[in-house]
Design a protein around this motif. Structure first.
Motif, short mmCIF file in Angstrom:
data_model
loop_
_atom_site.label_atom_id
_atom_site.label_comp_id
_atom_site.label_asym_id
_atom_site.label_seq_id
_atom_site.Cartn_x
_atom_site.Cartn_y
_atom_site.Cartn_z
N VAL A 81 19.54 -19.30 -8.65
CA VAL A 81 18.64 -19.65 -7.01
C VAL A 81 19.37 -20.83 -6.69
N VAL A 82 19.66 -22.27 -8.04
CA VAL A 82 19.28 -23.04 -7.29
C VAL A 82 21.05 -24.02 -6.60
N LEU A 83 22.23 -23.28 -7.83
CA LEU A 83 23.65 -23.40 -7.15
C LEU A 83 23.43 -22.55 -5.75
N ARG A 84 22.78 -21.67 -5.72
CA ARG A 84 23.37 -20.92 -4.65
C ARG A 84 22.98 -21.43 -3.16
N PHE A 85 21.56 -22.07 -3.24
CA PHE A 85 21.15 -22.89 -2.35
C PHE A 85 21.72 -23.77 -1.92
N CYS A 86 22.20 -24.81 -2.69
CA CYS A 86 23.31 -26.03 -2.76
C CYS A 86 24.25 -25.42 -2.42
N ILE A 87 25.28 -24.67 -2.74
CA ILE A 87 26.74 -24.67 -2.56
C ILE A 87 26.85 -23.62 -1.23
N THR A 88 25.70 -22.81 -0.95
CA THR A 88 25.75 -22.18 0.21
C THR A 88 25.93 -22.85 1.69
N VAL A 89 23.99 -24.26 1.42
CA VAL A 89 23.57 -25.04 1.67
C VAL A 89 25.00 -26.26 2.41
N MET B 89 24.15 -32.11 -0.93
CA MET B 89 23.71 -30.61 -1.25
C MET B 89 25.01 -31.06 -2.65
N ASN B 90 26.09 -31.63 -2.78
CA ASN B 90 27.15 -31.29 -3.36
C ASN B 90 26.11 -32.28 -4.48
N LEU B 91 26.23 -33.72 -4.52
CA LEU B 91 25.08 -34.41 -5.01
C LEU B 91 24.22 -33.79 -5.94
N SER B 92 23.36 -32.87 -5.12
CA SER B 92 21.78 -31.86 -5.52
C SER B 92 22.67 -31.28 -6.37
N ARG B 93 23.30 -30.99 -6.13
CA ARG B 93 24.22 -29.56 -7.09
C ARG B 93 24.91 -29.95 -8.30
N ASP B 94 25.17 -31.07 -8.70
CA ASP B 94 25.99 -31.71 -9.36
C ASP B 94 24.69 -32.20 -10.36
N ALA B 95 24.01 -33.12 -9.97
CA ALA B 95 22.29 -33.16 -10.74
C ALA B 95 21.73 -32.26 -12.01
N TYR B 96 21.62 -31.47 -10.48
CA TYR B 96 21.27 -29.82 -11.16
C TYR B 96 21.60 -29.27 -12.27
N GLU B 97 23.18 -29.49 -12.30
CA GLU B 97 24.16 -29.02 -13.69
C GLU B 97 24.29 -29.66 -14.54
N ILE B 98 24.03 -31.11 -14.49
CA ILE B 98 24.21 -32.43 -15.20
C ILE B 98 22.35 -31.97 -16.14
N ARG B 99 21.69 -31.93 -15.36
CA ARG B 99 20.49 -31.64 -16.00
C ARG B 99 20.32 -30.27 -16.97
N LEU B 100 21.17 -29.50 -16.56
CA LEU B 100 21.28 -28.47 -17.60
C LEU B 100 21.86 -28.63 -18.83
N CYS C 200 45.67 -30.82 -11.09
CA CYS C 200 45.20 -30.05 -12.23
C CYS C 200 43.76 -29.14 -11.62
N PRO C 201 44.45 -28.07 -11.70
CA PRO C 201 42.84 -27.26 -11.32
C PRO C 201 42.06 -27.10 -11.95
N TRP C 202 41.73 -27.26 -13.44
CA TRP C 202 41.41 -26.39 -14.33
C TRP C 202 40.33 -27.93 -14.42
N LEU C 203 40.57 -29.06 -13.45
CA LEU C 203 39.47 -30.60 -13.23
C LEU C 203 38.58 -30.12 -12.13
N ARG C 204 39.31 -28.63 -11.28
CA ARG C 204 38.31 -28.66 -10.11
C ARG C 204 36.64 -27.68 -10.74
N LEU C 205 36.18 -28.60 -10.31
CA LEU C 205 33.87 -27.96 -10.83
C LEU C 205 34.52 -26.05 -10.03
N LYS C 206 33.61 -25.82 -11.06
CA LYS C 206 33.48 -24.05 -10.35
C LYS C 206 31.63 -24.08 -10.88
N PRO C 207 31.07 -23.04 -10.05
CA PRO C 207 31.70 -22.55 -8.89
C PRO C 207 31.61 -23.07 -7.73
#
Length: 259
Positions: A80-88, A133-144, A252-259
């Protein structure tokens, strides 16, 4: 379809190269001004920067549709968090590109009555929201990732019969009940969190690059909107670093954050 994908990738690469050159000109112009270079040379650098900016706006025509398609794909994410941050974030990018297209029409003379200052402020506002929103997503992924790493370390310590993660004992003289032990405990916990953060980022280069790139980009709209004046030198340096990192993710596409 494959031809369009290849063309889109090439257009994105050209935009990144033009962006790097644009902010390099901004940084160079600031350095020349500090060193007291001739006004004619400074004027030529500013003109080159303006031409590169206008060329980038031309390369970004139609990017709003791509951003909307990315937002449609992000809606289907399970988290849900990733969906919100990335979509917005993608929706704000779509609005940013739309404002940028209007600016291009005004600067190229196709729509001379366009209030360029107003549309520039709008575009940077949407750009700022997208970066937040991008930084919020990064912070969420770091927390996980930090929670996962912490649980792994705890299980290892239990299996080995050790104490605190990293082999640092937190008991004894440093207990909160011990006089003067509160501050050392806080410092120790902070040190462990910083070490855990460093371990997580070191083990996830795409996330590290995304954090640095978004943090550098954040200075640009903050300066343009007048929220935090950091000067053309800082803006040029941050924009150049961000552009180089973006080019690196294309190479180097492997350095791109996904999704």
């Amino acid at each position: 379809m494959d031809a369009w994908v290849r063309f889109s990738a090439q257009s994105q690469a050209r935009d990144r190269l033009c962006r790097a050159a644009q902010y390099a000109c901004s940084l160079l112009g600031h350095a020349l001004q500090k060193r007291g270079a001739s006004p004619e040379l400074q004027k030529q650098i500013r003109q080159l920067e303006g031409h590169l900016s206008l060329g980038r706006k031309l390369l970004r025509l139609g990017n709003s549709a791509d951003a909307l398609e990315s937002a449609k794909r992000a809606v289907h994410l399970s988290d849900v968090v990733l969906r919100f941050c990335i979509t917005v974030s993608h929706l704000n990018r779509a609005l940013y590109f739309a404002c940028d297209n209007v600016l291009w029409a005004g600067k190229s003379g196709l729509a001379p009555r366009v209030d360029q200052e107003k549309w520039a402020q709008r575009s940077f506002r949407y750009y700022l929201f997208s970066l937040i929103m991008n930084l919020s997503r990064d912070a969420y992924e770091i927390r996980l990732l930090m929670e996962q790493e912490s649980s792994v370390c705890s299980r290892r310590q239990k299996c080995s019969g050790g104490g605190a993660p990293g082999g640092i004992e937190t008991g004894g003289p440093g207990d909160p009940g011990t006089p003067g032990g509160g501050l050392p405990q806080i410092a120790l916990k902070l040190q462990l969190r910083v070490l855990l953060l460093a371990r997580v980022l070191r083990g996830n280069p795409p996330l590290l690059l995304d954090v640095v790139r978004n943090a550098c980009d954040l200075f640009i709209p903050l300066d343009k909107l007048g929220l935090w004046r950091c000067g053309p030198g800082i803006v040029g340096l941050c924009g150049l670093v961000s552009s180089i990192l973006s080019i690196l993710t294309l190479i180097c596409p492997w350095l791109r954050l996904k999704p």
